[in-house]
Design a protein around this motif. Structure first.
Motif, PDB file in Angstrom:
ATOM      1  N   ILE A 426      -4.245   5.900   5.800  1.00  0.00           N
ATOM      2  CA  ILE A 426      -4.658   6.859   5.400  1.00  0.00           C
ATOM      3  C   ILE A 426      -4.384   8.384   6.286  1.00  0.00           C
ATOM      4  CG2 ILE A 426      -7.063   8.436   5.665  1.00  0.00           C
ATOM      5  CD1 ILE A 426      -8.497   5.754   5.133  1.00  0.00           C
ATOM      6  N   ILE A 427      -4.006   7.953   7.492  1.00  0.00           N
ATOM      7  CA  ILE A 427      -3.221   8.898   8.487  1.00  0.00           C
ATOM      8  C   ILE A 427      -1.956   9.282   8.032  1.00  0.00           C
ATOM      9  CG2 ILE A 427      -2.113   9.548  10.497  1.00  0.00           C
ATOM     10  CD1 ILE A 427      -4.722   7.623  11.821  1.00  0.00           C
ATOM     11  N   ASN A 428      -1.117   8.409   7.482  1.00  0.00           N
ATOM     12  CA  ASN A 428       0.224   8.701   7.049  1.00  0.00           C
ATOM     13  C   ASN A 428       0.135   9.056   5.423  1.00  0.00           C
ATOM     14  OD1 ASN A 428       2.175   7.799   9.149  1.00  0.00           O
ATOM     15  ND2 ASN A 428       0.674   6.349   9.290  1.00  0.00           N
ATOM     16  N   LYS A 429      -0.798   8.835   4.682  1.00  0.00           N
ATOM     17  CA  LYS A 429      -0.686   9.090   3.218  1.00  0.00           C
ATOM     18  C   LYS A 429       0.325   8.498   2.504  1.00  0.00           C
ATOM     19  CE  LYS A 429      -3.096  13.380   4.283  1.00  0.00           C
ATOM     20  NZ  LYS A 429      -3.106  15.188   3.963  1.00  0.00           N
ATOM     21  N   ASN A 430       0.751   7.103   3.127  1.00  0.00           N
ATOM     22  CA  ASN A 430       1.904   6.649   2.670  1.00  0.00           C
ATOM     23  C   ASN A 430       1.768   5.176   2.718  1.00  0.00           C
ATOM     24  OD1 ASN A 430       4.497   5.765   1.801  1.00  0.00           O
ATOM     25  ND2 ASN A 430       5.779   7.107   3.278  1.00  0.00           N
ATOM     26  N   LEU A 431       1.604   4.597   1.644  1.00  0.00           N
ATOM     27  CA  LEU A 431       1.397   2.673   1.741  1.00  0.00           C
ATOM     28  C   LEU A 431       2.943   2.332   1.691  1.00  0.00           C
ATOM     29  CD1 LEU A 431      -0.152   0.333   1.791  1.00  0.00           C
ATOM     30  CD2 LEU A 431      -0.128   0.440  -0.744  1.00  0.00           C
ATOM     31  N   SER A 432       3.543   2.864   1.192  1.00  0.00           N
ATOM     32  CA  SER A 432       4.999   2.469   0.873  1.00  0.00           C
ATOM     33  C   SER A 432       5.693   2.122   2.212  1.00  0.00           C
ATOM     34  CB  SER A 432       5.575   3.020  -0.287  1.00  0.00           C
ATOM     35  OG  SER A 432       5.804   4.392   0.330  1.00  0.00           O
ATOM     36  N   LEU A 433       5.408   3.200   3.150  1.00  0.00           N
ATOM     37  CA  LEU A 433       5.893   3.252   4.584  1.00  0.00           C
ATOM     38  C   LEU A 433       5.968   1.832   5.100  1.00  0.00           C
ATOM     39  CD1 LEU A 433       7.381   4.526   7.050  1.00  0.00           C
ATOM     40  CD2 LEU A 433       4.890   5.198   7.660  1.00  0.00           C
ATOM     41  N   PHE A 434       4.791   1.339   5.084  1.00  0.00           N
ATOM     42  CA  PHE A 434       4.540  -0.204   5.628  1.00  0.00           C
ATOM     43  C   PHE A 434       4.875  -1.204   4.910  1.00  0.00           C
ATOM     44  CE2 PHE A 434       1.396   3.141   7.234  1.00  0.00           C
ATOM     45  CZ  PHE A 434       1.541   2.926   8.456  1.00  0.00           C
ATOM     46  N   LEU A 435       4.488  -1.235   3.534  1.00  0.00           N
ATOM     47  CA  LEU A 435       4.871  -2.177   2.646  1.00  0.00           C
ATOM     48  C   LEU A 435       6.476  -2.481   2.706  1.00  0.00           C
ATOM     49  CD1 LEU A 435       2.394  -1.933  -0.242  1.00  0.00           C
ATOM     50  CD2 LEU A 435       2.252  -3.533   1.945  1.00  0.00           C
TER      51      LEU A 435
END
Length: 738
Positions: A426-435
């Motif tokens: 939620i903070i990064n608004k970016n799931l793909s950054l982690f996956l």
């Protein structure tokens, strides 16, 4: 020769380790009884764990000043296991739980051999804090009833908390003399625990608070036995129960339920909490070691596992590393594992010599010790500390805490991990950054001039921290290390906290550990452990959205020492694009600017390439404003990373200084003007100092160390180089005029 020296050092430290072991045993004895009773196990099971753990961990362990025995964190888990596995029959459940403890120990041995001690780093810090607070509330909820003399209160943690006011009211309204006196012993014992540290008498402080409770409790019994006219008011059911022959009444585990779900669940929970509690304690105690040694975590986990197996087979609880008793050991000059062994030895002597006296201790006295322990784990001040780190950390803390209290420890910590990951998304608004990056190598380590440089990219969180840790553990702590997060889009709280731990360890051992690349990153608070999120825009960052990093605070100090001004926020520096270095690079941002009337030292972020080949680079540079400087590029001969060939540029030879020409690559269009500029004094200056990439233009000089952000010490060196270079050029100009 070395073995002889070690033996002499061991013998020289023996007296102080014996004394430290004795002091620790004074705390371990009542705590061992109390933790066992709170866990629903016989009192001796806690002392067995302390004796077995102290003996075997001292022989086989990989730490130096830790103390082992039963731990606070396992009280709730073991009590739940005994209750569930025994289906109401506590002793039967205790025998089944011993089997779970033995298997838990075997698993810990396997984890140690597989070198999985680093798995403890996978748990987010705030989730662990929430779990520990839940354990503290669980201990408090059960033991406060016992402290007031009510031994029969049962129910869930929430139910027990709700009934606390009722128990207190019943205590003050009771007509039962035994119940009232037992409660009074508990209340006085709690007051001793609370106010002990505030009494500054050195003789009083020789005896730890828990042992004062034991001494006064036993003294009260003998007062009524020999001096008072009335009988001892506390009923025997409220006194601690020890077998007549404590070492001939061992209990042995029952493995009949090994294949059932409840049993497997108990094994997993016991192993999880024992491992986490031990790993956290080992890490904390290493900070206290005055000799600045680092524990062999995997060896210690194996030793704790083996001790747990033996303890469980003899009827004892799990063996873990305990922070409170370890701290007492260090404070009393314990310097090696022999203190742990002597603590176990003194426990054996106490049981053999004073068993009859120990049977006279009221259970509320031991419960008071645990009430205080539970409160310390879940104190409101801990809530405030977590909130100061960041609001999102408080959310993680509370989710883990509430889930653990209302369900169980395994569910609580799993929900804590999941909620941490979800909040990071939620903070990064970016799931793909982690996956996309969680399984990719994201840490590069290399050496430069004897310094270790570690670059981290994409993101660094509890999910992939072990990759960074494995690199950092290879660096000798007496050396200089720089960790650069400038290529990271996100760094979480757990990583920031661990970086601080490394900095403290390096400082203690004479090294230097520095974190760079986080300047200007958005944070939720000004706390140094707050998570950091990269801001890709060029807007001026406010204090509310970004806290000054340790590096920025150091830069401010440097600016004051030099008498320069310092600006943290992104600025526009119009002179930089005139240099050839930036003809093929796009400047995105300039920040952390230290300047005076002639020099500007700054961090610059620029991009190279276009589209999918574009790369973002951050570096530290120095600009010196000077007039009448010919265009040139100076670099070390053979190093071409920073050399950009302009049309017609050649390596200019300075005939009078052949050594300089061999060591440096000098290029430029106006060869005569460049040779006139490079006077004998200037050439001697360059030959006598560190190598820097230097470019000249009509507006001045651009000086670059490495194509990366510089650490604080490197910045000091760069500033010093620039100041002395400016003075050299000024003196040369004066000499030329004369």
């Amino acid at each position: 020769m070395k073995n002889t020296q070690n033996a002499k050092a061991f013998m020289a430290a023996l007296p102080q380790n014996i004394f430290a072991g004795f002091v620790v045993s004074l705390i371990a004895l009542p705590l061992g009884f109390g933790l066992a009773i709170a866990s629903g196990a016989p009192p001796m099971s806690g002392v067995i764990a302390a004796i077995v753990g102290g003996t075997l961990a001292a022989i086989l362990g990989g730490s130096n000043v830790t103390i082992t025995g039963p731990g606070n964190g396992l009280v709730v888990v073991v009590l739940s296991a005994i209750t569930v596995l025994g289906a109401g029959d506590m002793y039967t459940g205790y025998l089944y739980t011993l089997a779970a403890i033995v298997i838990s120990g075997i698993i810990m041995i396997i984890l140690g051999f597989l070198r999985l001690g680093s798995l403890g780093d996978f748990f987010p810090s705030s989730a662990i804090q929430g779990m520990l607070a839940a354990i503290g509330i669980g201990i408090f909820a059960k033991q406060i009833h016992v402290m007031f003399g009510n031994l029969n209160e049962k129910g869930s943690i929430v139910q027990l908390l709700v009934r606390v006011p009722e128990t207190i009211v019943n205590f003050f309204q009771t007509n039962d003399t035994s119940f009232f006196y037992a409660g009074m012993v508990g209340v006085v014992s709690l007051l001793i625990m609370v106010f002990y540290s505030k009494i500054r008498n050195k003789y009083f402080q020789l005896i730890p608070a828990p042992m004062w409770i034991v001494v006064l409790s036993v003294g009260m019994y003998y007062y009524y036995e020999y001096l008072a006219s009335s009988p001892y008011p506390i009923h025997s059911d409220i006194l601690i129960k020890l077998p007549d022959n404590v070492f001939s009444s061992f209990a042995f585990p029952n493995f009949d339920k090994w294949h059932e779900f409840e049993f497997i669940n108990a094994v997993v929970a016991i192993t999880l909490i024992a491992s986490i509690e031990s790993l956290l304690s080992i890490k904390a105690v290493d900070k206290l070691d005055p000799l600045k040694r680092r524990s062999n975590v995997n060896k210690d986990i194996r030793a704790l596992g083996f001790a747990t197996v033996v303890s469980g087979l003899l009827g004892g609880l799990n063996v873990v590393t305990v922070i409170a008793r370890s701290s007492v050991n260090v404070n009393n000059k314990g310097s090696n594992r022999s203190a742990n062994f002597f603590h176990a030895t003194f426990l054996v002597l106490f049981i053999l010599l004073f068993a009859s006296e120990l049977r006279k201790i009221p259970l509320p006295a031991l419960a008071a010790i645990l009430v205080y322990t539970g409160y310390k784990l879940a104190a409101p001040s801990n809530l405030k500390k977590v909130f100061n780190i960041g609001k999102e950390q408080l959310v993680i803390f509370l989710i883990t805490l509430i889930t653990t209290i209302t369900t169980n420890l395994i569910t609580g910590i799993l929900i804590g991990i999941f909620s941490t990951f979800l909040i990071h998304i939620i903070i990064n608004k970016n799931l793909s950054l982690f996956l996309r990056n969680v399984l990719k190598p994201n840490v590069l380590m290399f050496t430069e001039d004897g310094k270790y440089y570690v670059s981290v990219k994409n993101f660094s969180s509890f999910l992939n921290y072990t990759k960074l840790k494995s690199k950092l553990n290879q660096i000798p702590e007496s050396k200089e290390a720089i960790v650069d997060f400038s290529l990271c889009d996100f760094v979480d709280h757990s990583v920031m906290e661990n970086m601080n731990n490394y900095a403290e360890t390096f400082k203690r051992k004479g090294g230097h550990f520095e974190v760079i690349g986080l300047d200007g990153y958005k944070t939720g608070s000004s706390h140094p452990f707050a998570l950091r999120k990269n801001s890709l825009d060029n807007e001026v960052t406010t204090k509310k959205s970004s806290a000054l990093t340790k590096r920025q605070k150091s830069l401010h100090t440097i600016s004051e020492e030099l008498g320069w001004t310092y600006k943290t926020h992104p600025q526009e520096v119009t002179e930089i694009p005139s240099f050839g270095y930036f003809k093929t690079r796009q400047i995105n941002q300039v920040s952390n600017i230290l300047s005076n009337d002639k020099c500007t030292l700054f961090d610059v972020q620029f991009s190279e390439g276009e589209l999918f080949a574009q790369q973002i680079v951050k570096a530290t540079m120095l600009y010196i404003r000077l007039d009448n400087i010919p265009e040139f590029t100076l670099d070390r001969e053979g190093i071409f990373e920073y050399i950009y060939h302009f049309a017609g540029f050649n390596d200019i030879e300075i005939t009078a200084h052949p050594d300089f020409s061999k060591r440096f690559y000098l290029s430029g269009k106006d060869e005569n003007a460049i040779k006139a500029f490079f006077t004998d004094e200037l050439i001697l200056f360059f030959e006598s100092n560190n190598y820097y990439h230097i470019e000249g233009s009509e507006k001045g000089l651009l000086i670059i160390g490495k194509e990366r952000l510089a650490g604080v010490r490197e910045i000091k060196g760069l500033a010093d180089f620039g100041i002395r270079l400016k003075h050299c050029l000024q003196s040369t100009a004066v000499s030329t005029v004369q």
